[in-house]
Design an enzyme around this catalytic site. Structure first.
Site, PDB file in Angstrom:
ATOM      1  N   ASP A 398     -30.395  48.509   8.038  1.00 45.00           N
ATOM      2  CA  ASP A 398     -31.257  49.866   7.812  1.00 45.00           C
ATOM      3  C   ASP A 398     -31.996  49.544   6.499  1.00 45.00           C
ATOM      4  OD1 ASP A 398     -31.067  52.646   7.673  1.00 45.00           O
ATOM      5  OD2 ASP A 398     -30.241  52.479   5.466  1.00 45.00           O
ATOM      6  N   GLU A 451     -34.887  47.849  10.674  1.00 41.15           N
ATOM      7  CA  GLU A 451     -35.680  49.032  10.577  1.00 41.15           C
ATOM      8  C   GLU A 451     -36.573  48.792   9.490  1.00 41.15           C
ATOM      9  OE1 GLU A 451     -35.100  53.762   9.507  1.00 41.15           O
ATOM     10  OE2 GLU A 451     -34.018  52.186   8.421  1.00 41.15           O
TER      11      GLU A 451
END
Length: 717
Positions: A398, A451
């Site tokens: 993330d 990401e």
């Protein structure tokens, strides 16, 4: 009684920095002297192996006793009021950590630190108990408190070793016991009780105690197919939030547990043709509304849905269905809840002290200090932990952009440049490279996906090439450009033709995943269906065309739950998906289309074998802005592995539409998103089209349905 020494007073006040130096057995004047501190005890007797009993002298009514015992092997019998209790003395046992452990921890190379840190039931010198180890280098005193000692910090003060590793073996403690750490800071302040950073299990929020489990008894799930993450294999990911995928109860007020999910989720994902399930973060976290992105227990599957053993059952069920299981992993930041990592030992230990480096302005969370080897060791080992202990097949990392840039989402005066004066977070870059290197070395069939929302180069290229070493990168640019395009009324799309074309300028610069993730269906962005323009028929047709475009486009695929049947509203983490909608033919049609797109993608080599290779793509029609229509050829490695994709983003039927193809023959229409089965108008090519030979070579003259895509393959395939 003789006056107490300062050391004895420190023990009684629970202020001694090394209670093992005073308590337990010690050779003094050629005899073994035992000192014990048992608060509230009125009498203590040492029971030695030869059967003799040695009553210890009370040095202080608070519970301090001492006396010659004659052996370093003994048990204790203590009187509390009218009750006598036999117990082991934790201060007679040897250290938990070996010198080699301390060496590896000190240099930040203990990649299996989860086997040592935290709480581990073990047998030491024939006695069953639990070994506790925690890092708190700036603490004056650390005690473990829990069900086994009345949550009394005086009873199990720990020894410190190496560069701040506190440890103790607690005889009689066992799996199932709840515990925390009581820490006295360097300035003498007693901190809020801290959960164990390496706890393998924790209480259900709002409670925050860690729970001892015996990780050696966890079943080992069977592995997924070896090549499931390979670049040349199909990868279609179903992204899931476990707490809201499906619920139970009359009003859907209860979560499904891991075992109930194991019976339903993998079967559904496999039936839909997905190859992977990706879970939003399941590491323990205090706030439901964070969706798991503010974790406090990186080593503990959240207790919301059951036990670690229950979680293993979910992993096993995914692998039984031939699915890979990916976890969303959050090494970029953590919350400042008082029981968590924030100022863990009274200092900025896991985070930076300077808020310009240590706090995210957007999220109000704290940023890990990647310049501390102990912190990066904790994080890298955690990445390996999920693959080692639970058989996970990969990690989606993330918020990588927030880790790479020191000035991420900060005003010009609110960040600290690196040592070269730049904005790159050199320590974070080293951490990511090392983590990927170690992960692929230990688990060569696993993968990682970043990401990463900027143009940082070579995110998914090997570290020895100068890359960050990820297996894949989310293609955020493709997502933004194409969602912007499809949200426009078809009459205006001709003016935004480049939104579709631009993505192919860089489509092969990384190993891309095309993400339609949870982030695109929240915070006022609307659902994917909710973005579509036009009347109801056009909205569903646009959605079907967009999904078909995505599956025909180079890159692996990711779709958030609910999107596969056209959820009309935004995702709400507090309620179940609106499953009743699949009884509506419009939504059922979208669901059937996604199922068939997945199967076509998996079964058609040309659509996946060269997903990340420019050799697998060729434009056939890229300049027809007036019709908002595109056509391209997808290729496999063999000459016959070809698939033509034609997409019409207008509501007009295109008759006799000419598309050049590489060889003559009959081409079969294998999928048409306008088919009646999917809720379309059933305009198409009656199953097959033969080429027409022209001076430019063989061409297909096809009917392209309105707001639709068609896929054609040569009949020889």
């Amino acid at each position: 009684m003789s006056p107490l020494t300062p050391e004895a007073r420190d023990v009684i006040a629970a202020r001694h920095s090394d209670p093992f130096h005073y308590l337990g057995p010690h050779r003094e004047n050629d005899q073994t002297i035992v000192r014990v501190f048992l608060p509230e005890a009125s009498q203590v007797v040492a029971l030695v192996p030869d059967g003799s009993e040695r009553e210890l002298t009370q040095l202080d009514p608070a519970g301090l006793f001492a006396g010659p015992v004659g052996s370093e092997q003994y048990r204790l019998r203590a009187r509390y009021g009218e009750q006598e209790v036999e117990l082991e003395d934790p201060y007679r046992f040897p250290p938990v950590l070996s010198d080699f452990d301390l060496y590896l921890l000190g240099e930040g190379n203990h990649l299996q630190l989860y086997d040592k840190l935290g709480a581990h039931p073990i047998e030491m010198e024939g006695i069953h108990g639990v070994a506790f180890v925690v890092w708190a280098p700036n603490a004056r005193r650390v005690s473990v408190v829990g069900d086994f000692n009345l949550w009394d910090g005086r009873r199990h003060a720990m020894r410190v070793r190496g560069s701040g590793w506190w440890e103790i073996f607690v005889p009689g403690a066992k799996a199932g016991d709840k515990y925390k750490y009581e820490i006295v800071a360097r300035n003498g302040a007693l901190l809020p009780l801290k959960s164990d950073p390496c706890a393998a299990f924790a209480e259900m929020r709002p409670s925050t105690a860690s729970i001892v489990i015996d990780q050696t008894t966890l079943p080992k799930p069977k592995p997924a197919p070896e090549s499931i993450n390979a670049l040349g294999k199909p990868m279609s990911i179903y992204e899931v939030h476990l707490g809201s995928w499906r619920r139970k109860g009359d009003r859907g007020e209860f979560w499904l547990n891991y075992r109930e999910l194991a019976k339903q989720l993998p079967a559904y994902a496999a039936d839909m043709g997905f190859t992977h399930i990706e879970l939003l973060p399941i590491a323990e976290h205090p706030f439901d509304g964070s969706w798991g992105y503010q974790p406090t227990g990186l080593y503990a599957p959240t207790s919301r849905f059951g036990t670690p053993e229950d979680f293993v059952a979910l992993v096993e069920a995914c692998h039984d269905k031939g699915l890979g299981l990916l976890l969303d992993w959050v090494p970029g930041h953590f919350p400042d809840d008082p029981h968590g990592l924030a100022r863990f030992d009274g200092t900025a230990l896991y985070e930076h002290n300077d808020p310009r480096q240590g706090r995210h302005l957007d999220w109000g969370t704290l940023i890990y200090n990647y310049g501390r080897v102990e912190v990066t060791n904790f994080l890298t080992a955690n990445a390996l932990f999920w693959l080692d202990r639970y058989g996970i097949d990969g990690l989606r990392v993330d918020a990588v952009a927030s880790m790479l840039y020191l000035d991420y989402s900060r005003p010009s005066n609110a960040w600290v440049p690196n040592k070269f004066g730049g904005r790159e977070n050199i320590d974070a870059i080293s951490f990511l490279r090392r983590t990927n290197t170690e992960l692929f070395k230990e688990f060569p069939h696993a993968t990682t996906a970043a990401e990463e929302s900027t143009a940082w180069p070579m995110v998914s290229r090997p570290v020895d090439w100068g890359g960050l070493g990820f297996g894949y990168k989310w293609n955020m640019g493709w997502m933004h450009d194409t969602l912007d395009y499809i949200a426009k009324d078809p009459v205006y799309r001709r003016h935004h033709h480049g939104n579709i074309l631009f993505g192919l300028q860089y489509a092969f610069s990384e190993n891309f995943i095309l993400p339609l993730s949870h982030d695109e269906v929240v915070h006022g962005k609307r659902s994917i269906l909710g973005r579509m323009p036009g009347d109801e028929w056009q909205r569903f047709a646009n959605l079907r065309a967009y999904y078909a475009f995505m599956f025909g486009h180079p890159g692996k695929k990711l779709m958030f739950m609910g999107s596969e049947f056209g959820q009309p509203g935004e995702w709400n983490h507090d309620v179940s998906l609106p499953w009743h909608l699949i009884n509506d033919e419009k939504h059922a049609g979208v669901q059937r289309l996604v199922r068939d797109l997945n199967r076509l993608y998996r079964d058609t080599t040309a659509l996946h074998a060269l997903d990340c290779d420019a050799a697998g793509f060729e434009w056939l029609v890229a300049d027809d802005a007036s019709n908002s229509t595109f056509a391209w050829l997808r290729k496999g490695k063999a000459a016959h592995e070809r698939c033509v994709v034609v997409v019409n983003f207008t509501p007009q039927v295109l008759h006799d539409y000419r598309v050049r193809v590489p060889f003559a023959g009959t081409w079969r229409e294998v999928l048409n998103s306008d088919a009646g089965l999917y809720g379309g108008s059933n305009v198409g090519n009656a199953g097959a089209v033969s080429t027409v030979v022209t001076r430019h070579g063989p061409e297909l003259h096809v009917i392209v349905p309105p707001l639709a895509a068609i896929f054609l393959v040569p009949t020889s395939e």
